[in-house]
Design an enzyme around this catalytic site. Structure first.
Site, PDB file in Angstrom:
ATOM      1  N   HIS A 182      46.066  76.356  23.295  1.00 35.18           N
ATOM      2  CA  HIS A 182      45.137  76.090  24.405  1.00 35.18           C
ATOM      3  C   HIS A 182      45.460  76.922  25.636  1.00 35.18           C
ATOM      4  O   HIS A 182      44.978  76.627  26.733  1.00 35.18           O
ATOM      5  CB  HIS A 182      45.159  74.593  24.760  1.00 35.18           C
ATOM      6  CG  HIS A 182      44.522  73.733  23.704  1.00 35.18           C
ATOM      7  ND1 HIS A 182      44.639  72.364  23.671  1.00 35.18           N
ATOM      8  CD2 HIS A 182      43.787  74.053  22.611  1.00 35.18           C
ATOM      9  CE1 HIS A 182      43.989  71.889  22.618  1.00 35.18           C
ATOM     10  NE2 HIS A 182      43.476  72.889  21.955  1.00 35.18           N
TER      11      HIS A 182
ATOM     12  N   CYS B  50      41.775  91.093  41.417  1.00 34.28           N
ATOM     13  CA  CYS B  50      42.532  91.384  40.183  1.00 34.28           C
ATOM     14  C   CYS B  50      43.466  92.567  40.455  1.00 34.28           C
ATOM     15  O   CYS B  50      43.005  93.627  40.883  1.00 34.28           O
ATOM     16  CB  CYS B  50      41.560  91.743  39.053  1.00 34.28           C
ATOM     17  SG  CYS B  50      42.392  92.389  37.585  1.00 34.28           S
TER      18      CYS B  50
ATOM     19  N   SER C 206      47.104  62.609  20.777  1.00 32.48           N
ATOM     20  CA  SER C 206      46.225  61.467  20.448  1.00 32.48           C
ATOM     21  C   SER C 206      45.381  61.728  19.213  1.00 32.48           C
ATOM     22  O   SER C 206      44.705  60.844  18.707  1.00 32.48           O
ATOM     23  CB  SER C 206      45.296  61.167  21.635  1.00 32.48           C
ATOM     24  OG  SER C 206      44.504  62.325  21.905  1.00 32.48           O
TER      25      SER C 206
END
Ligand code: APR
Length: 241
Positions: A115, A142, A184
């Site tokens: 993730h 950036c 979970s």
């Protein structure tokens, strides 16, 4: 532990927010978890970033600052997994849903952050990916293409494809032991890994969690308690077996 694993066997370990709970980082769906305080639709989707980029940046700035300022330490659960990688003759891979850096801080090396990572940002304009510890704002330029408005946390949002999935499934095909810790079992594809290894056959599956996850019945073995206790105990049994 009710099974013998070949000492050269491959161990794949899925971790979730629960393993970092005792280091002081909130989980998402426990009582008072992150999603009980903020609506994920407002801060963790690509649409949210288009609709209100400041709200999204502020959400991740707060979590990045917590890592940088509170300096949460890895707990004995993280440390046990690093010890397992260090002492197990076969391959050990951690596939973490967590975006914190506590597995690295504990000394684990073989890690996939499916993730993403809170301490990395990427640019939507030039694609650059870099380590980042400071706050991020819409007007932050950036460093690689000098454009503004394109820098975003290198975090996988709902509706986006998790990272390194091919590598993860290759490891699952090779697994002799699949451990699921502190999750979970609510979010796919991670929640489906236990079914994948079960369908492939030849892999023992164990859930180590504070309480039964949504996928609890899919595991051959389940052990409940705080990660700081159940993970070191299980790792010691593996190394002594
Ligand atoms: N030790 C072990 N397990 C714990 C502990 C603890 N001390 N404290 C909580 N848990 C368990 C809870 O019982 C719960 O099953 O950790 C799990 C945390 O579940 P979630 O909050 O849903 O976190 P997670 O499973 O990692 O969420 C998956 O959802 O929001 C997305 O991208 C986000 O990666 C996250 C994904």
């Amino acid at each position: 532990m009710n099974v013998k694993i070949d000492k050269e066997g491959t161990i794949v370990i899925l971790t979730g927010a629960g393993i970092s709970r005792e280091s002081g980082l909130d989980t998402f769906r426990c009582k008072d978890g992150i999603w009980s305080k903020v609506n994920l639709e407002d801060v963790a989707t690509p649409e949210a970033f288009i609709r209100n980029p400041k709200m999204v940046q502020d959400f991740y700035n707060a979590r990045r600052s917590q890592l940088m300022e509170d300096k949460p330490a890895p707990n004995s659960g993280h440390l046990a997994l690093a010890k397992l990688e260090e002492n197990w003759p076969g391959r050990v891979l951690i596939v973490t849903q967590n975006i914190d850096n506590l597995h690295e801080a504990a000394g684990s090396k073989n890690i996939i952050h499916m993730h993403g990572e809170l301490l990395k940002v990427r640019c939507n304009h030039c694609g650059s990916l870099r380590h980042w510890e400071a706050n991020l704002h819409v007007e932050t330029e950036c460093p690689d293409c000098a454009e503004t408005g394109g820098l975003r946390p290198h975090v996988v949002w709902f509706g986006e494809v998790p990272l390194q999935m091919e590598e993860i499934y290759e490891a699952l095909e090779d697994a002799d032991l699949f451990m699921s810790i502190g999750t979970s079992g609510h979010v796919y594809p991670a929640a489906g890994f236990v079914q994948a290894v079960t369908q492939l056959g030849g892999c023992h599956t164990v859930e180590l969690n504070l309480d039964p996850s949504e996928g609890a019945t899919l595991f051959a073995e389940t052990i409940y308690g705080p990660a700081s206790e159940v993970v070191p105990a299980y790792v010691d049994q593996l190394l002594e077996s």
